[in-house]
Design a protein around this motif. Structure first.
Motif, short mmCIF file in Angstrom:
data_model
loop_
_atom_site.label_atom_id
_atom_site.label_comp_id
_atom_site.label_asym_id
_atom_site.label_seq_id
_atom_site.Cartn_x
_atom_site.Cartn_y
_atom_site.Cartn_z
N GLY A 129 0.79 -1.22 0.00
CA GLY A 129 0.00 0.00 0.00
C GLY A 129 0.82 1.27 0.00
N VAL A 130 2.14 1.16 -0.13
CA VAL A 130 3.05 2.30 -0.11
C VAL A 130 3.71 2.42 -1.48
CG1 VAL A 130 5.04 3.36 1.03
CG2 VAL A 130 3.48 1.88 2.34
N THR A 131 3.84 3.65 -1.96
CA THR A 131 4.63 3.92 -3.15
C THR A 131 6.01 4.37 -2.71
OG1 THR A 131 2.69 4.57 -4.45
CG2 THR A 131 4.83 5.31 -5.24
N LEU A 132 7.02 3.62 -3.14
CA LEU A 132 8.42 3.93 -2.83
C LEU A 132 9.08 4.46 -4.10
CD1 LEU A 132 9.28 0.59 -0.98
CD2 LEU A 132 8.76 2.79 0.11
N SER A 133 9.75 5.60 -3.99
CA SER A 133 10.43 6.17 -5.14
C SER A 133 11.89 6.43 -4.80
CB SER A 133 9.77 7.50 -5.57
OG SER A 133 8.43 7.27 -5.98
N LYS A 134 12.77 5.99 -5.66
CA LYS A 134 14.21 6.19 -5.47
C LYS A 134 14.60 7.62 -5.82
CE LYS A 134 18.59 4.63 -7.52
NZ LYS A 134 19.20 3.67 -8.48
N THR A 135 15.45 8.22 -4.98
CA THR A 135 16.00 9.55 -5.28
C THR A 135 17.52 9.47 -5.31
OG1 THR A 135 16.08 10.23 -2.94
CG2 THR A 135 14.03 10.70 -4.17
N GLY A 136 18.12 10.47 -5.93
CA GLY A 136 19.56 10.47 -6.11
C GLY A 136 20.30 11.34 -5.12
N GLY A 137 21.61 11.38 -5.30
CA GLY A 137 22.49 12.17 -4.45
C GLY A 137 23.92 11.79 -4.76
N ALA A 171 27.81 4.46 -4.86
CA ALA A 171 26.52 5.12 -5.03
C ALA A 171 25.66 4.88 -3.80
CB ALA A 171 25.82 4.60 -6.27
N ALA A 172 24.75 5.78 -3.55
CA ALA A 172 23.77 5.63 -2.47
C ALA A 172 22.48 6.30 -2.90
CB ALA A 172 24.28 6.23 -1.16
N MET A 173 21.37 5.79 -2.41
CA MET A 173 20.08 6.35 -2.82
C MET A 173 19.32 6.91 -1.62
SD MET A 173 17.51 3.10 -3.36
CE MET A 173 17.26 1.87 -2.08
N GLY A 174 18.34 7.75 -1.93
CA GLY A 174 17.32 8.15 -0.98
C GLY A 174 16.01 7.50 -1.38
N VAL A 175 15.01 7.62 -0.52
CA VAL A 175 13.71 7.00 -0.79
C VAL A 175 12.60 7.94 -0.34
CG1 VAL A 175 12.23 4.99 -0.41
CG2 VAL A 175 14.71 4.72 -0.31
N VAL A 176 11.57 8.06 -1.16
CA VAL A 176 10.36 8.79 -0.82
C VAL A 176 9.24 7.79 -0.57
CG1 VAL A 176 8.61 10.43 -1.62
CG2 VAL A 176 11.03 10.85 -2.10
N PHE A 177 8.52 7.98 0.53
CA PHE A 177 7.38 7.14 0.91
C PHE A 177 6.09 7.94 0.70
CE2 PHE A 177 11.04 5.72 3.16
CZ PHE A 177 10.88 4.37 3.44
N TRP A 217 24.47 17.75 0.19
CA TRP A 217 23.41 18.50 -0.48
C TRP A 217 23.76 18.66 -1.95
CZ3 TRP A 217 19.13 20.30 2.39
CH2 TRP A 217 18.13 20.89 1.59
N ARG A 218 22.87 18.18 -2.79
CA ARG A 218 23.08 18.22 -4.23
C ARG A 218 21.80 18.70 -4.91
NH1 ARG A 218 27.71 16.82 -7.04
NH2 ARG A 218 26.45 15.59 -8.46
N ASP A 219 21.90 18.92 -6.23
CA ASP A 219 20.71 19.30 -6.99
C ASP A 219 19.62 18.25 -6.84
OD1 ASP A 219 21.93 21.59 -7.87
OD2 ASP A 219 22.45 20.80 -9.85
N GLU A 220 20.01 16.97 -6.72
CA GLU A 220 19.01 15.91 -6.58
C GLU A 220 18.16 16.08 -5.32
OE1 GLU A 220 22.61 13.88 -8.59
OE2 GLU A 220 22.23 15.53 -7.19
N VAL A 221 18.77 16.65 -4.27
CA VAL A 221 18.01 16.89 -3.04
C VAL A 221 17.00 18.01 -3.27
CG1 VAL A 221 18.18 17.58 -0.62
CG2 VAL A 221 19.93 16.09 -1.63
N ASP A 222 17.44 19.09 -3.90
CA ASP A 222 16.51 20.17 -4.24
C ASP A 222 15.37 19.65 -5.11
OD1 ASP A 222 17.68 22.52 -2.98
OD2 ASP A 222 19.29 22.37 -4.45
N GLN A 223 15.70 18.80 -6.08
CA GLN A 223 14.69 18.27 -6.99
C GLN A 223 13.67 17.41 -6.24
OE1 GLN A 223 17.19 16.29 -9.83
NE2 GLN A 223 17.95 18.21 -10.70
N ALA A 224 14.15 16.59 -5.32
CA ALA A 224 13.23 15.75 -4.54
C ALA A 224 12.31 16.59 -3.68
CB ALA A 224 14.03 14.77 -3.68
N LEU A 225 12.84 17.63 -3.05
CA LEU A 225 12.01 18.50 -2.23
C LEU A 225 10.96 19.21 -3.07
CD1 LEU A 225 14.74 20.06 0.10
CD2 LEU A 225 13.03 18.35 0.73
#
Length: 292
Positions: free
Chosen positions: A150-158, A177-183, A199-207
């Motif tokens: 019931g959860v959508t998990l999305s991979k984020t970068g960094g 490499a290492a990933m982040g995750v959005v729930f 802190w990278r552009d990928e963090v800004d993009q995820a936010l």
């Protein structure tokens, strides 16, 4: 020309709005979300009645040598014991997420103690192959909008360190490499776990894309010997996250448990108070439960 520009702007806004499955949901999040800080980057997240164990490091205090060529490498890891038994950590877990396979996120004890049939999510094929060889039978590669329980998990970068570090092939290979995750789930607050990144552009993009209500940062400012900067976030990044996501609660983890952490909970707490963001930032002790 003005009409064309307006149409293009509206199209871009619509694209950003729909890029996260629930990022712009009009429903008010009302279902509970629970996060338990275990130790280091190991946390349990219960979300939509599904419990995920993140980056399990389950060894007893002092089980491993300090990381070579890092700050305070003479110390043995982990620096502190688990706040509960390993059995209690594992109890109730529906799935495991390993953001990367460094020892302080996926250790020998976790490999031995965790049930081999638990669903286990990783960032790429290389990590999947490694963990399958360790005997785990249900290893899945995380991507955008992976559904589970019931959860959508999305991979984020960094990036797990500075550009200077990654310019050296041997260091880049060690950091990897290492990933982040959005729930995400309907009627639940969106949670963004950034993982081992600076802190990278990928963090800004995820936010910007997901507009999370809860932002979990690995904030211990871990340092390599001979390099400026760090391989994960620190106090300035906690402030930056609070400013970049003014409606979110920032949760700082990955503190006080591994030799190369250069920022302590006490130091971060003092900084947060001085910055006037103490009402927006949680710095949980090991074993602490947070509910959102």
């Amino acid at each position: 020309m003005q009409i064309r520009t307006l149409v293009s702007s509206l199209a871009l806004a619509l694209s950003l709005t729909t890029s996260g499955v629930f990022a712009q949901s009009t429903s008010v999040p009302s279902e509970p979300l629970q996060l338990q800080q275990i130790r280091n980057a190991t946390v349990k997240i219960t979300y939509a009645d599904t419990t995920f164990l993140i980056d399990p490091m389950l060894a007893k205090k002092g089980s491993y040598p300090g990381f070579e060529n890092t700050y305070r490498s003479e110390l043995r890891n982990p620096l502190v014991d688990l706040p509960m038994s390993a059995d209690e950590v594992i109890a109730g877990v529906d799935a495991i997420i390993v953001t990367h396979t460094h020892l302080d996120h996926w250790d020998d004890a976790a490999q031995q103690l965790l049930p081999k049939d638990l669903p286990l999510f990783v960032q790429n094929a290389a990590d999947a192959e490694l963990i399958r060889k360790q005997g785990f039978r249900d290893v899945r590669i995380l991507n955008d909008h992976t559904e589970f329980g019931g959860v959508t998990l999305s991979k984020t970068g960094g990036q797990h360190g500075t550009d200077q570090m990654y310019a050296l092939p041997q260091v880049a290979e060690a950091l990897g490499a290492a990933m982040g995750v959005v729930f995400q789930a309907p009627r639940h607050k969106t949670l963004y776990l950034a993982g081992d990144t600076i802190w990278r552009d990928e963090v800004d993009q995820a936010l910007a894309q997901y507009r999370p209500h809860v932002v979990v940062l690995n904030a211990g400012y871990a340092q390599l010997s001979g390099f400026e900067g760090a391989i994960i976030m620190g106090k300035d990044d906690v402030l930056r996250a609070a400013q970049a996501a003014p409606s979110a609660t920032v949760v700082a983890v990955h503190l006080d448990a591994i030799n190369h952490m250069a920022l302590s909970r006490e130091q971060l707490s003092e900084f947060v108070d001085e910055a006037g963001i103490q009402d927006r930032v949680e710095i949980p002790q090991d074993g602490a439960l947070l509910r959102f």
